[in-house]
Write a protein that holds these residues in place. Structure first.
Motif, PDB file in Angstrom:
ATOM      1  N   ILE A 189       0.863  -1.176   0.000  1.00 58.57           N
ATOM      2  CA  ILE A 189       0.000   0.000   0.000  1.00 58.57           C
ATOM      3  C   ILE A 189       0.900   1.227   0.000  1.00 58.57           C
ATOM      4  O   ILE A 189       1.698   1.420   0.914  1.00 58.57           O
ATOM      5  N   ARG A 190       0.746   2.012  -1.021  1.00 60.43           N
ATOM      6  CA  ARG A 190       1.604   3.185  -1.170  1.00 60.43           C
ATOM      7  C   ARG A 190       1.039   4.408  -0.458  1.00 60.43           C
ATOM      8  O   ARG A 190       1.792   5.218   0.078  1.00 60.43           O
ATOM      9  N   ALA A 191      -0.291   4.568  -0.472  1.00 65.29           N
ATOM     10  CA  ALA A 191      -0.914   5.729   0.185  1.00 65.29           C
ATOM     11  C   ALA A 191      -2.360   5.395   0.516  1.00 65.29           C
ATOM     12  O   ALA A 191      -2.965   4.509  -0.081  1.00 65.29           O
ATOM     13  N   VAL A 192      -2.903   6.149   1.467  1.00 65.99           N
ATOM     14  CA  VAL A 192      -4.313   6.019   1.837  1.00 65.99           C
ATOM     15  C   VAL A 192      -4.833   7.406   2.177  1.00 65.99           C
ATOM     16  O   VAL A 192      -4.126   8.214   2.773  1.00 65.99           O
ATOM     17  N   SER A 193      -6.044   7.680   1.743  1.00 68.75           N
ATOM     18  CA  SER A 193      -6.673   8.969   2.040  1.00 68.75           C
ATOM     19  C   SER A 193      -8.183   8.774   2.040  1.00 68.75           C
ATOM     20  O   SER A 193      -8.677   7.679   1.762  1.00 68.75           O
ATOM     21  N   GLY A 194      -8.916   9.834   2.316  1.00 67.47           N
ATOM     22  CA  GLY A 194     -10.365   9.782   2.254  1.00 67.47           C
ATOM     23  C   GLY A 194     -10.879   9.519   0.857  1.00 67.47           C
ATOM     24  O   GLY A 194     -12.037   9.182   0.664  1.00 67.47           O
ATOM     25  N   GLN A 195     -10.006   9.640  -0.126  1.00 70.26           N
ATOM     26  CA  GLN A 195     -10.390   9.401  -1.517  1.00 70.26           C
ATOM     27  C   GLN A 195     -10.185   7.961  -1.962  1.00 70.26           C
ATOM     28  O   GLN A 195     -10.753   7.544  -2.956  1.00 70.26           O
ATOM     29  N   GLY A 196      -9.347   7.213  -1.271  1.00 71.98           N
ATOM     30  CA  GLY A 196      -9.106   5.837  -1.671  1.00 71.98           C
ATOM     31  C   GLY A 196      -7.803   5.291  -1.136  1.00 71.98           C
ATOM     32  O   GLY A 196      -7.154   5.897  -0.288  1.00 71.98           O
ATOM     33  N   ASP A 216      -6.520   3.390   8.061  1.00 72.20           N
ATOM     34  CA  ASP A 216      -5.163   3.943   7.971  1.00 72.20           C
ATOM     35  C   ASP A 216      -4.163   3.070   8.726  1.00 72.20           C
ATOM     36  O   ASP A 216      -3.095   2.732   8.209  1.00 72.20           O
ATOM     37  N   ALA A 217      -4.510   2.705   9.955  1.00 70.41           N
ATOM     38  CA  ALA A 217      -3.620   1.875  10.770  1.00 70.41           C
ATOM     39  C   ALA A 217      -3.444   0.490  10.153  1.00 70.41           C
ATOM     40  O   ALA A 217      -2.342  -0.067  10.156  1.00 70.41           O
ATOM     41  N   ALA A 218      -4.522  -0.068   9.612  1.00 68.95           N
ATOM     42  CA  ALA A 218      -4.430  -1.387   8.978  1.00 68.95           C
ATOM     43  C   ALA A 218      -3.502  -1.345   7.767  1.00 68.95           C
ATOM     44  O   ALA A 218      -2.742  -2.286   7.530  1.00 68.95           O
ATOM     45  N   CYS A 219      -3.538  -0.270   7.009  1.00 66.09           N
ATOM     46  CA  CYS A 219      -2.658  -0.133   5.837  1.00 66.09           C
ATOM     47  C   CYS A 219      -1.193  -0.098   6.265  1.00 66.09           C
ATOM     48  O   CYS A 219      -0.351  -0.781   5.682  1.00 66.09           O
ATOM     49  N   ARG A 220      -0.887   0.693   7.275  1.00 64.02           N
ATOM     50  CA  ARG A 220       0.496   0.778   7.767  1.00 64.02           C
ATOM     51  C   ARG A 220       0.969  -0.571   8.300  1.00 64.02           C
ATOM     52  O   ARG A 220       2.075  -1.027   8.004  1.00 64.02           O
TER      53      ARG A 220
END
Length: 129
Positions: free
Chosen positions: A14-21, A100-104
């Motif tokens: 996962i490269r990035a996460v935001s409210g958009q996707g 967010d935490a799950a992605c990290r």
């Protein structure tokens, strides 16, 4: 939030996460998804914990994880006991946290070679409690 700029190994990340996707590699995903080191299942139909039913977990279990990171949106949402029992009955660990935490956490565990699956509900899909 950018998580990494470089591909950390020979696996999905996962490269990035935001409210958009969620950005996996170079592609953005706008719906809930399931991710392992070598497989991406886009358009997972669980968008809110309240919409849970057992059949939605089968794609996760089919990936054979030791642990599942369940991202529940912008904040952590406690899961119904019957949801948690699906994991315990199969001997699969589950950690529930914000998306967010799950992605990290996914990026760290997959880089360690762990058999981890991230089941990620989009942050914008869940209202704040």
């Amino acid at each position: 939030m950018d998580l990494t700029l470089q591909r950390p190994g020979d696996h999905l990340y996962i490269r990035a996460v935001s409210g958009q996707g969620i950005q996996i590699g170079e592609h953005w995903y706008l719906t809930s998804l399931i991710l392992s080191a070598d497989r991406l299942i886009p358009d997972w139909s669980l968008d809110r914990v309240e919409n849970y039913h057992a059949a939605l977990l089968e794609p996760i279990f089919n990936l054979g994880p030791d642990v599942v990171l369940l991202g529940t949106g912008t904040s952590q949402h406690f899961l119904p006991p019957e949801f948690m029992m699906e994991f315990y009955q199969r001997g699969v660990g589950v950690e529930v946290m914000s998306t967010d935490a799950a992605c990290r956490t996914f990026n760290v565990l997959v880089s360690e070679g762990r058999r981890v699956v991230a089941a990620l509900m989009q942050s914008r899909a869940n209202p704040s409690p």
